[in-house]
Design an enzyme around this catalytic site. Sequence first.
Site, PDB file in Angstrom:
ATOM      1  N   LYS A 231       0.816  -1.209   0.000  1.00 22.04           N
ATOM      2  CA  LYS A 231       0.000   0.000   0.000  1.00 22.04           C
ATOM      3  C   LYS A 231       0.854   1.266   0.000  1.00 22.04           C
ATOM      4  O   LYS A 231       0.631   2.185  -0.800  1.00 22.04           O
ATOM      5  CB  LYS A 231      -0.922  -0.004   1.226  1.00 22.04           C
ATOM      6  CG  LYS A 231      -1.690   1.293   1.438  1.00 22.04           C
ATOM      7  CD  LYS A 231      -2.579   1.633   0.251  1.00 22.04           C
ATOM      8  CE  LYS A 231      -3.332   2.933   0.499  1.00 22.04           C
ATOM      9  NZ  LYS A 231      -4.192   3.291  -0.642  1.00 22.04           N
ATOM     10  N   CYS A 289      -3.710  10.536   1.242  1.00 21.97           N
ATOM     11  CA  CYS A 289      -2.811   9.399   1.009  1.00 21.97           C
ATOM     12  C   CYS A 289      -1.444   9.799   0.456  1.00 21.97           C
ATOM     13  O   CYS A 289      -0.417   9.559   1.089  1.00 21.97           O
ATOM     14  CB  CYS A 289      -3.478   8.400   0.069  1.00 21.97           C
ATOM     15  SG  CYS A 289      -4.977   7.655   0.742  1.00 21.97           S
TER      16      CYS A 289
END
Length: 475
Positions: A231, A289
């Site tokens: 991720k 993010c």
Amino acid sequence: MDKLQSLLEERGPIKKIGVIGMGYVGIPAAALFADSAEFDKVLGFQRNSPTSGYKIDLLNSGESPLKGEEPGLEDLLQKVVEKDKFECTPDFSRLGEMDAVTLAIQTPFKDPKDLLPDFSALEAGIRHVGQYLQPGMLVVLESTITPGTTTGMAREILEEESGLKAGEDFALAHAPERVMVGRLLQNIQEHDRIVGGIDDVSTQRAVDLYEPVLTKGRVIPMSATAAEVTKTSENTFRDLQIAAVNQLALYCEAMGINVYDVREGVASLKGEGITRAILYPGAGVGGHCLTKDTYHLERGLQIAKQADLDFPQEPSLYVTARHINDFMPEHMYNLTVEALARINKNIANSKVAILGWAFLNDSDDARNTPAEPYRDLLIDAGAEVKVHDPHVLLYPDVEISQDMEEVLDGVDAVVVFAGHRQYYSLEPRQLQELSGQTHPVIVDGRNVVEPDAFIDAGFVYKGIGRGDKNGHEVK
């Protein structure tokens, strides 16, 4: 038989799911879980706080608190609420009723320089789970986290609070979200799902949780730490790609050429074994993010370096990319100053209209928006600033208007920070009339306007990567 496996078989299939964190990740995930025939009930857990407690009543009435364009989400929420398959609650004691609990809580950095993430909200969520954890439950972290967090901090807190042992009494896994605002439901269903447990039994239990909501996507099992690295690195690589084209845009400006011509040329090279995934330049990178996942990956690397492994001593390529993207709002400010100077105006006392506060086009997501550091620079320089955004209705300490004419009235400069659909239809004559200026400035950070149309109308134009136009004669 393995103790955990025995407990899971005794508990049976996952039927009740708890989702902690009613935001851009938790809400669509909860709705899709609730819509699956495999599951009986989904509870969304939301603190009844002054800033976010309003979400509880909205969600329980089938209304999404997420604004902007989010296809299908509100219809799905209404459906699962009407069927009594989804409910939002501030009562964390009900976690004990669940077979599986997922946590989708933000994990920012207070100061990236020290590589110390702010896990306070995540830790609080994990402690809530630990206090009500029952044998045979599955706990899944969906938050983006520093590699090693699942088997480290999360495991330690859960065991400390519950008195149970991970891998023996309960299952623990990391299954990072991979969604983009504007297509949340589609992404959850169609993107492959990375699932990493602390052991094989935990991994399989997490696979059982996610498979029912996938349509095109498939589950990719791996270890918890590998899932964490997957991720953080996929977002780091995207940030790196954006930095590469932003750096190219700066070069093209300096050399007097059009970055979009160069980009088209590079992207045209196709064929077997050829990959030229070149993105688009812009006014800066925002969101929760990309602005911090590089630092999670880098922190994991720093921890690994402590094991006396041999690493290159060069500065981190990833952190350098982060710095380039963080520079773009400052570059937008420099372009604004330069454009105003061409008509003998100083940034001090100039009136500037920012079009677009969200970091993403046609969205209300303004987390870490690059428009904010740009606005701060303007205010520090003595400029008067107004902000327009059709989707972002509220933002701390910033007044945002949905009235375009009011924002543009009497401004010296119009600065495009988000590629919202309506900004593509900006008309130079209309903007000029509203501004009341003979030579208003337009600074385009998202390539939404046609430069020549504005230059011909008397505007002073500046654009990211538009070295072919940035030095034009003022007509």
